[in-house]
Design a protein around this motif. Sequence first.
Motif, PDB file in Angstrom:
ATOM      1  N   ASP A  90      49.400  42.737  29.129  1.00 16.03           N
ATOM      2  CA  ASP A  90      49.080  42.355  30.506  1.00 16.03           C
ATOM      3  C   ASP A  90      48.864  43.628  31.331  1.00 16.03           C
ATOM      4  OD1 ASP A  90      49.517  39.649  29.822  1.00 16.03           O
ATOM      5  OD2 ASP A  90      51.654  39.870  30.232  1.00 16.03           O
ATOM      6  N   SER A  92      47.358  44.490  33.894  1.00 16.39           N
ATOM      7  CA  SER A  92      47.464  44.440  35.354  1.00 16.39           C
ATOM      8  C   SER A  92      48.901  44.604  35.825  1.00 16.39           C
ATOM      9  CB  SER A  92      46.877  43.135  35.890  1.00 16.39           C
ATOM     10  OG  SER A  92      47.575  42.011  35.362  1.00 16.39           O
ATOM     11  N   PHE A  93      49.867  44.189  34.991  1.00 18.71           N
ATOM     12  CA  PHE A  93      51.269  44.405  35.339  1.00 18.71           C
ATOM     13  C   PHE A  93      51.562  45.900  35.417  1.00 18.71           C
ATOM     14  CE2 PHE A  93      55.557  45.505  34.040  1.00 18.71           C
ATOM     15  CZ  PHE A  93      56.344  44.734  34.884  1.00 18.71           C
ATOM     16  N   THR A 256      54.270  36.752  32.768  1.00 18.40           N
ATOM     17  CA  THR A 256      53.277  36.037  33.568  1.00 18.40           C
ATOM     18  C   THR A 256      53.602  34.560  33.756  1.00 18.40           C
ATOM     19  OG1 THR A 256      51.965  35.684  31.565  1.00 18.40           O
ATOM     20  CG2 THR A 256      51.422  37.598  32.900  1.00 18.40           C
ATOM     21  N   LYS A 275      51.809  38.275  42.135  1.00 12.26           N
ATOM     22  CA  LYS A 275      50.846  37.938  41.089  1.00 12.26           C
ATOM     23  C   LYS A 275      51.279  38.491  39.744  1.00 12.26           C
ATOM     24  CE  LYS A 275      45.947  38.222  39.856  1.00 12.26           C
ATOM     25  NZ  LYS A 275      44.610  38.747  40.247  1.00 12.26           N
ATOM     26  N   GLU A 276      51.923  39.652  39.771  1.00 16.49           N
ATOM     27  CA  GLU A 276      52.366  40.300  38.534  1.00 16.49           C
ATOM     28  C   GLU A 276      53.831  40.040  38.228  1.00 16.49           C
ATOM     29  OE1 GLU A 276      50.079  41.376  36.751  1.00 16.49           O
ATOM     30  OE2 GLU A 276      48.530  41.369  38.303  1.00 16.49           O
TER      31      GLU A 276
END
Length: 282
Positions: A90, A92-93, A256, A275-276
């Motif tokens: 993930d 984006s995390f 997530t 979001k994360e």
Amino acid sequence: MYPPEQEKLPYQDELQNIEINLLLEGIYQICGFDFRHYVRSSLQRRILHRMKLEKLPSITALLEKVLHEPGFMDVLLNDMSIRVTEMFRDPSFFAAFRCQVVPHLKALPEIRIWHAGCATGEEVYAMAILMKEEGLLERTRIYATDMNRKAIEIAQQGAYPLKQIQTYTRNYLEAGGKQAFSDYYTADSRNAYFGEGLRDKLMFAQHNLVTDGSFNEFHVIICRNVLIYFDLHLQKQVHRLFHGSLTPQGFLGLGTKETIHAASAGVSYREFAPKERIYRKV
């Protein structure tokens, strides 16, 4: 035995549930690993898969092997632990952690990070790389724990199949990596080896989130895609452990599909990067 080609009678589901309860109780009584509050559907799949591999007629026969066959407990524990992970999973995390959390950590004289349920350690090395690129690794200690002894041994080696490196490299770049990913590992025909310049700041240990307590105070706790395997009772218990282990204004990173809302158990966080699934202790 419940052959797949035969329709199960209603009482057989109840019988199977009783057998699973007895197996989980036996595991707990023998070695202290407590799976009794894990999500039952996930456990059932793992238990039935092992039963099929061993060509056993019932879960009770599986319990017999646990009770009387030396070494079989380790086989079953390995089946039941969670080992799905990859480096910079993930992305984006990790990008959010780099951009939003790291600036708050830079003011600290020392930084303690706990990766709980680290499996075979890929995300631990990813965090070490990120902290090195941000100039913080020298004052960071990363504690990585898992209930599975074999997984910890793999994590300590820092050796991962070369076939995974293309995925890891892509994740690293999407997470905001600042140099060539190949700078962080050496390779042979089979594996990529991480650790040089990283391992001194990593501490791996066996720890069971279900039965073990806090062992330090941390500025960051990362526990991603582990709590989804716990029922609500156990999620609340683990959240109390995390909350008590975080410093004031410490950060908690979840997976997530996880959230603190249903299982917060009275502990207080604010959404930091919702979001994360990054939260900050109130």
